[in-house]
Design an enzyme around this catalytic site. Structure first.
Site, mmCIF file in Angstrom:
data_model
loop_
_atom_site.group_PDB
_atom_site.id
_atom_site.type_symbol
_atom_site.label_atom_id
_atom_site.label_comp_id
_atom_site.label_asym_id
_atom_site.label_seq_id
_atom_site.Cartn_x
_atom_site.Cartn_y
_atom_site.Cartn_z
ATOM 1 N N ALA A 57 30.973 44.092 38.918
ATOM 2 C CA ALA A 57 30.414 43.363 37.630
ATOM 3 C C ALA A 57 30.723 41.950 37.658
ATOM 4 O O ALA A 57 32.312 41.641 37.790
ATOM 5 C CB ALA A 57 30.646 44.160 36.659
ATOM 6 N N GLN A 99 26.465 43.158 41.169
ATOM 7 C CA GLN A 99 26.195 43.664 40.109
ATOM 8 C C GLN A 99 26.214 42.674 38.928
ATOM 9 O O GLN A 99 27.311 41.879 38.935
ATOM 10 C CB GLN A 99 27.047 44.900 39.625
ATOM 11 N N TYR A 178 27.971 48.694 28.108
ATOM 12 C CA TYR A 178 28.094 47.158 28.039
ATOM 13 C C TYR A 178 26.992 46.606 27.413
ATOM 14 O O TYR A 178 26.048 47.512 26.738
ATOM 15 C CB TYR A 178 28.293 46.480 29.499
ATOM 16 N N ARG A 225 21.266 49.717 37.019
ATOM 17 C CA ARG A 225 21.949 50.978 36.704
ATOM 18 C C ARG A 225 21.766 51.532 35.504
ATOM 19 O O ARG A 225 21.919 50.681 34.480
ATOM 20 C CB ARG A 225 23.396 50.463 37.062
#
Length: 362
Positions: A57, A99, A178, A225
């Site tokens: 990420a 990501q 998140y 995702r």
């Protein structure tokens, strides 16, 4: 070993030599400003035999930072750092997506220098790791309409930066508690505007981010995702059977390259519903309480039989840079070293896992 994982596949414009995807895993090896390091380049190049690497990420803006030493992709220095990583992976014959993750309420002023924002002022009921240790999470500031618009734009700009840095595409992270996932759940989204309330409104932010990113770099370069039912970062979802079919239908209209399901269960009704609705490539991340060669192959093959096109593996790739070859030969897998080594910032527990050749030479 006979397994569907070793068959070649296609993803958008990419030809993948196998169905194995290295899942994104935060490892805290960037520098303090979020620039990817040479150590990260070594780590990813070691694992370039994966069909696809989805790099860990990276934050699309400063306020989206979660923890110390995580990478970012919103400044020229970030682009330059990641370009060294993608160059090393390309030289080793690999392919990479990046990501994009905004932490939302999972953040702290001691990490970003900014007050975290979220769909609603609902704090994370936990501590957040900071340079001075674990600190209680703060109450996030509720995002205004302008915040929502600017964050969507930041994701699009980050996607352009990622392509400039040499990535084949990006994965929009709407999972694991998140920011985008926070918009999906009634527990963290208590808004009364167009982004809160019924499921059709709560999915809007993820859909808008995905569409903006697709418009910026092309839908064939974009993945998304999701993590239905995953409780990471104190998430709770009480209407998954309503939210996720609606979200998947909305995403299908944008036609991204893939949908990535975390902790996919081949026996789950919801997984089969997602597979039925989703018209494109489906990446499934299996639950692996037992990380052995036999277990990884069996659970992955079960997901392929249930409709998954590609299989995303995290810890098996973390501990086995030559995972593809180990699975091909049915060789034993390295166990993951001590948990605290996952986030120490050094080469130990990161780039020092042995390959089979090194093991045999000892």
């Amino acid at each position: 070993m006979e397994t569907a994982l070793l068959e070649p596949a296609r993803l958008g414009g990419l030809v993948l030599p196998n169905r194995l995807v290295m899942a994104p895993m935060t490892r805290n090896r960037a520098d303090a400003s979020g620039v990817a390091t040479d150590l990260m380049a070594t780590y990813y190049a070691q694992r370039a035999t994966a069909g696809l690497i989805i790099a860990e990420a990276a934050t699309p803006n400063a306020v989206g930072q979660t923890y110390p030493n995580i990478p970012a992709i919103h400044a020229p220095a970030h682009v330059a750092g990641w370009r060294r990583v993608t160059g090393a992976v390309h030289d080793a014959g690999g392919r990479m997506f990046l990501q994009l993750q905004h932490g939302g309420r999972v953040g702290h002023p001691d990490n970003s220098g900014l007050h975290p924002v979220a769909p609603s002022p609902v704090p994370l009921p936990d501590t957040v790791h900071t340079p001075s240790g674990a600190r209680p999470a703060v109450v996030p500031r509720e995002m205004t309409a302008d915040d929502v618009r600017s964050t969507v734009a930041d994701f699009a700009a980050a996607a352009r930066n990622a392509v400039d840095a040499g990535f084949a595409g990006v994965e929009v992270h709407s999972a694991n508690g998140y920011l985008l996932h926070q918009f999906l759940s009634r527990a963290t989204n208590r808004r009364t505007d167009a982004y809160g309330g019924p499921a059709e409104a709560r999915i809007r932010f993820t859909a808008e981010v995905t569409r903006a990113v697709a418009d910026a770099i092309g839908p064939e370069r974009v993945g998304v995702r999701i993590s239905p039912g995953v409780t990471a970062n104190a998430m709770h979802e009480d209407d998954m059977d309503e939210v996720y079919p609606a979200l998947v239908r909305a995403l299908a209209e944008i036609s991204p390259a893939y949908l990535h399901v975390v902790y996919a269960d081949p026996d789950s009704v919801l997984f089969h519903t997602v597979r039925r609705i989703w018209p494109g490539t489906l990446i499934a991340n299996p639950m692996l309480p037992d990380v052995t060669t036999e277990h990884v192959s069996r659970e992955s093959d079960r997901l392929v039989a249930a409709g998954a096109d590609l299989i995303a593996l995290g810890r098996p790739f973390l501990a086995n840079p030559d995972l593809v070859e180990r699975l091909r030969l049915g060789a034993p897998l390295n166990p993951v070293q001590d948990q605290h080594l996952m986030y120490t910032g050094t080469a130990t527990g990161y780039t020092d896992y042995p390959t089979m050749n090194l093991v045999m030479e000892r």
